[in-house]
Design a protein around this motif. Structure first.
Motif, mmCIF file in Angstrom:
data_model
loop_
_atom_site.group_PDB
_atom_site.id
_atom_site.type_symbol
_atom_site.label_atom_id
_atom_site.label_comp_id
_atom_site.label_asym_id
_atom_site.label_seq_id
_atom_site.Cartn_x
_atom_site.Cartn_y
_atom_site.Cartn_z
ATOM 1 N N TRP A 108 0.854 -1.178 0.000
ATOM 2 C CA TRP A 108 0.000 0.000 0.000
ATOM 3 C C TRP A 108 0.892 1.231 0.000
ATOM 4 O O TRP A 108 1.950 1.238 0.619
ATOM 5 C CB TRP A 108 -0.874 0.051 1.250
ATOM 6 N N THR A 109 0.469 2.259 -0.682
ATOM 7 C CA THR A 109 1.086 3.566 -0.583
ATOM 8 C C THR A 109 0.035 4.464 0.036
ATOM 9 O O THR A 109 -0.989 4.737 -0.593
ATOM 10 C CB THR A 109 1.517 4.092 -1.968
ATOM 11 N N GLY A 110 0.256 4.863 1.281
ATOM 12 C CA GLY A 110 -0.798 5.552 2.019
ATOM 13 C C GLY A 110 -1.965 4.603 2.168
ATOM 14 O O GLY A 110 -1.811 3.487 2.620
ATOM 15 N N GLY A 111 -3.133 5.010 1.744
ATOM 16 C CA GLY A 111 -4.306 4.144 1.791
ATOM 17 C C GLY A 111 -4.583 3.453 0.474
ATOM 18 O O GLY A 111 -5.606 2.785 0.311
ATOM 19 N N ASP A 112 -3.676 3.578 -0.512
ATOM 20 C CA ASP A 112 -3.887 3.024 -1.846
ATOM 21 C C ASP A 112 -3.216 1.654 -1.972
ATOM 22 O O ASP A 112 -1.998 1.544 -1.889
ATOM 23 C CB ASP A 112 -3.320 3.991 -2.885
ATOM 24 N N TYR A 113 -4.027 0.614 -2.166
ATOM 25 C CA TYR A 113 -3.515 -0.737 -2.395
ATOM 26 C C TYR A 113 -2.818 -0.770 -3.751
ATOM 27 O O TYR A 113 -3.383 -0.358 -4.761
ATOM 28 C CB TYR A 113 -4.675 -1.737 -2.355
ATOM 29 N N THR A 114 -1.563 -1.249 -3.785
ATOM 30 C CA THR A 114 -0.804 -1.262 -5.038
ATOM 31 C C THR A 114 -0.697 -2.637 -5.673
ATOM 32 O O THR A 114 -0.405 -2.743 -6.856
ATOM 33 C CB THR A 114 0.609 -0.701 -4.817
ATOM 34 N N GLY A 115 -0.912 -3.711 -4.894
ATOM 35 C CA GLY A 115 -0.856 -5.048 -5.461
ATOM 36 C C GLY A 115 -0.237 -6.040 -4.508
ATOM 37 O O GLY A 115 0.097 -5.712 -3.366
ATOM 38 N N ALA A 116 -0.090 -7.272 -5.003
ATOM 39 C CA ALA A 116 0.472 -8.345 -4.182
ATOM 40 C C ALA A 116 1.287 -9.287 -5.047
ATOM 41 O O ALA A 116 1.044 -9.424 -6.250
ATOM 42 C CB ALA A 116 -0.643 -9.119 -3.485
ATOM 43 N N THR A 117 2.244 -9.928 -4.408
ATOM 44 C CA THR A 117 3.021 -10.987 -5.045
ATOM 45 C C THR A 117 2.934 -12.211 -4.147
ATOM 46 O O THR A 117 3.226 -12.131 -2.952
ATOM 47 C CB THR A 117 4.499 -10.576 -5.227
ATOM 48 N N THR A 118 2.512 -13.338 -4.719
ATOM 49 C CA THR A 118 2.379 -14.580 -3.966
ATOM 50 C C THR A 118 3.408 -15.579 -4.472
ATOM 51 O O THR A 118 3.403 -15.935 -5.650
ATOM 52 C CB THR A 118 0.959 -15.169 -4.123
ATOM 53 N N ASP A 119 4.309 -15.999 -3.577
ATOM 54 C CA ASP A 119 5.330 -16.996 -3.902
ATOM 55 C C ASP A 119 4.773 -18.389 -3.646
ATOM 56 O O ASP A 119 4.178 -18.645 -2.591
ATOM 57 C CB ASP A 119 6.579 -16.807 -3.037
ATOM 58 N N LEU A 120 4.986 -19.276 -4.584
ATOM 59 C CA LEU A 120 4.610 -20.686 -4.465
ATOM 60 C C LEU A 120 5.900 -21.488 -4.658
ATOM 61 O O LEU A 120 6.295 -21.779 -5.784
ATOM 62 C CB LEU A 120 3.572 -21.054 -5.536
ATOM 63 N N HIS A 121 6.579 -21.804 -3.557
ATOM 64 C CA HIS A 121 7.921 -22.380 -3.617
ATOM 65 C C HIS A 121 8.001 -23.763 -2.977
ATOM 66 O O HIS A 121 7.267 -24.059 -2.040
ATOM 67 C CB HIS A 121 8.920 -21.477 -2.892
#
Length: 128
Positions: free
Chosen positions: A38-51
């Motif tokens: 998040w930047t401030g209250g703005d959700y920017t994204g996610a990265t999900t690792d499957l290892h």
């Protein structure tokens, strides 16, 4: 939608939690991890690792791990992309209460014109 992707990631994490809560033993493991931003209250994204990985001792006071697999990169408002990724780390007990650790990582790109990303982490942990 992004909300559905976040729910799917949370379900996958919950399903893998018993595997991650097991005592640290040498051998293979599965690691599912989501990092959201998040930047401030703005959700920017996610990265999900499957290892999948392997961990073990190094002598009496150190341990290592290596893991590879895929990362699902899900920027807010953009298309998700699945790319190769991995991590390797080492932890050393300097004293009974002080540990030193380091990790290197990489993440690929679905775009041949974009360079692969690399990261590093160093730290100390003091236990009371």
């Amino acid at each position: 939608t992004r909300f559905k992707q976040m729910i799917k990631s949370a379900i996958a994490l919950a399903a893998a939690a018993p595997l991650m809560a097991a005592p640290a033993l040498a051998g293979p493991y599965v690691n599912v991890e989501t990092n959201a931003g998040w930047t401030g209250g703005d959700y920017t994204g996610a990265t999900t690792d499957l290892h999948v990985g392997y961990e073990g001792p190094v002598g009496e006071s150190a341990a290592y791990y290596v893991q590879v697999g895929a990362s699902v990169v899900s920027p807010d408002g953009g298309d998700s992309d699945t790319v190769p990724s991995g991590k390797a780390g080492l932890t050393v007990a300097a004293t009974d209460a002080l540990g030193v650790y380091g990790e290197i990582s990489f993440i690929g790109s679905g775009d041949a014109d974009v360079d692969r990303g690399y990261g590093g982490k160093l730290g100390v942990k003091y236990s009371f």
